[in-house]
Design a protein around this motif. Structure first.
Motif, short mmCIF file in Angstrom:
data_model
loop_
_atom_site.label_atom_id
_atom_site.label_comp_id
_atom_site.label_asym_id
_atom_site.label_seq_id
_atom_site.Cartn_x
_atom_site.Cartn_y
_atom_site.Cartn_z
N THR A 77 34.37 32.81 43.30
CA THR A 77 34.64 34.13 43.87
C THR A 77 33.75 35.14 43.16
O THR A 77 33.88 35.36 41.95
CB THR A 77 36.12 34.50 43.71
OG1 THR A 77 36.92 33.50 44.37
CG2 THR A 77 36.40 35.86 44.31
N LEU A 78 32.84 35.76 43.92
CA LEU A 78 31.83 36.63 43.35
C LEU A 78 32.13 38.09 43.69
O LEU A 78 32.75 38.39 44.71
CB LEU A 78 30.44 36.26 43.88
CG LEU A 78 29.99 34.81 43.66
CD1 LEU A 78 28.66 34.56 44.36
CD2 LEU A 78 29.87 34.50 42.18
N SER A 79 31.67 38.97 42.83
CA SER A 79 31.76 40.39 43.11
C SER A 79 30.59 40.84 43.98
O SER A 79 29.63 40.10 44.18
CB SER A 79 31.78 41.18 41.80
OG SER A 79 30.55 41.00 41.10
N GLU A 80 30.68 42.06 44.49
CA GLU A 80 29.59 42.57 45.32
C GLU A 80 28.29 42.71 44.53
O GLU A 80 27.20 42.46 45.06
CB GLU A 80 29.99 43.92 45.92
CG GLU A 80 31.14 43.84 46.91
CD GLU A 80 31.42 45.18 47.56
OE1 GLU A 80 30.73 46.17 47.19
OE2 GLU A 80 32.32 45.25 48.41
N THR A 81 28.41 43.07 43.26
CA THR A 81 27.20 43.17 42.44
C THR A 81 26.55 41.81 42.25
O THR A 81 25.32 41.67 42.34
CB THR A 81 27.55 43.79 41.08
OG1 THR A 81 28.19 45.05 41.28
CG2 THR A 81 26.30 43.99 40.23
#
Length: 368
Positions: free
Chosen positions: A256-260
């Motif tokens: 699960t990745l952040s937008e950055t």
């Protein structure tokens, strides 16, 4: 009344300086007088060595020189099995405490020496020679062989003393030895060569005896490879790469990745898609065999996108097999005179018949 009190322990605790801590270990330090081994905290508190490796290292340090410390020999002395001892020795060898050095004897036989260093980081620092030559110089001064060289120098001083004054003669005796004292050390160096001591085992040489297999934690690390980028980052590639990275958490919740993180990893995924990599193949390369626990998913994806980047697909011209050069084969011909087969691009006569015709025509011209 049933609880037994250890009076010796109580007396020892009373002698501990300072107030006793409310929790944690309390050290009762009794100095050793015999049968003890000094162990550094860099080994006893090593953050990367297992307790088994630390215990094996302490056991090896406590053994006298020349004792066999192979896997089977240590297994006979310890309760650990051979597999755990072998793993502990590999750990000690990786951090420089244990080294195996191949040496050639004067007879030509090659042996392996096992050397244990209680402080491997000290080997990397420059060390002074173990046997300096300055203390060995004053030794020849009291030798009887060097004494006659100084007797003629002191004899005139004693002979001139009675002519000048009888009292100062004893006063000049102690003053004569300091004069030749500074000059006496160079004389034995020129007359008799001093024995050269053997080189120490641990010294600063251009090629040190021990080279750590694993660099220390303070060693500079090489910069990471840059994230791959496509030749042309088109809006279509950006949209497809963003959707791919955002969809990874459906298949693998750990990613699960952040937008950055998605914005930073988009060029790497676009480089894969530009090289005609199928999204399923990219997903398998990024999500297969993940470490547990996964603390930094973005760093892992960045590493895999860089290290596992496939080459671009070859074009049709690259896949084309080069044509073989055609070899011209001269056909067979049949000689018109002797019916012999010979190779020639045009029909006619063979070599022997041509030479025979040439001799016959030459003889005809000569006769005419």
């Amino acid at each position: 009344m049933d609880t037994q009190q250890n009076t010796a322990l109580t007396r020892a605790l009373a002698e501990v300086p300072g107030p006793l801590p409310a929790s944690g270990v309390i050290h009762i330090a009794i100095p050793h007088t015999d049968r003890f081994t000094v162990v550094g905290n860099h080994l006893a508190q090593h953050p990367d060595l297992s307790c088994t490796a630390v215990g094996i290292a302490v056991r090896i340090q406590s053994l006298p020189q020349g004792i066999e410390i192979g896997i089977k020999a240590l297994a006979a002395r310890c309760r650990e099995g051979e597999k755990r001892i072998a793993a502990a020795l590999r750990e000690l060898e990786a951090f420089g405490y244990l080294q195996r050095v191949r040496d050639r004897l004067p007879s030509g036989r090659v042996i392996t020496r096992t050397v244990f260093c209680n402080q491997p980081t000290a080997l990397l620092r420059p060390r002074r020679p173990a046997a300096p030559q300055h203390p060995a110089a004053p030794a020849p001064r009291p030798a009887p062989a060097e004494a006659p060289a100084e007797v003629p120098r002191s004899a005139p001083a004693r002979a001139q003393a009675p002519t000048s004054a009888p009292a100062p003669a004893p006063a000049q005796v102690p003053t004569s030895p300091p004069a030749p004292a500074p000059t006496s050390p160079p004389e034995p160096d020129t007359s008799a060569p001093q024995p050269v001591p053997p080189p120490p085992l641990f010294s600063a040489h251009p090629a040190p005896l021990f080279v750590p297999l694993v660099p220390p934690p303070t060693a500079p690390k090489p910069p990471p490879a840059p994230l791959p980028r496509p030749d042309e980052l088109t809006p279509e590639l950006v949209r497809a790469a963003t959707a791919f990275l955002s969809d990874l958490r459906r298949h693998t919740p750990q990613l699960t990745l952040s937008e950055t993180d998605v914005r930073q990893l988009v060029p790497g995924v676009a480089a894969w898609l530009e090289r005609a990599a199928h999204p399923d193949a990219v997903r398998r390369a990024l999500t297969t065999d993940l470490p547990h626990p996964l603390r930094h998913p973005a760093k892992l994806l960045r590493h895999r996108l860089t290290a596992l980047l496939p080459p671009p697909l070859p074009g049709s011209q690259d896949m084309a097999v080069p044509a073989r050069p055609r070899i011209t084969v001269t056909p067979f011909q049949t000689c018109d005179d002797c019916d012999r087969a010979f190779r020639s691009p045009a029909p006619g006569h063979c070599r022997d018949c041509r030479e025979h015709r040439a001799h016959r025509s030459e003889a005809t011209r000569t006769a005419a």
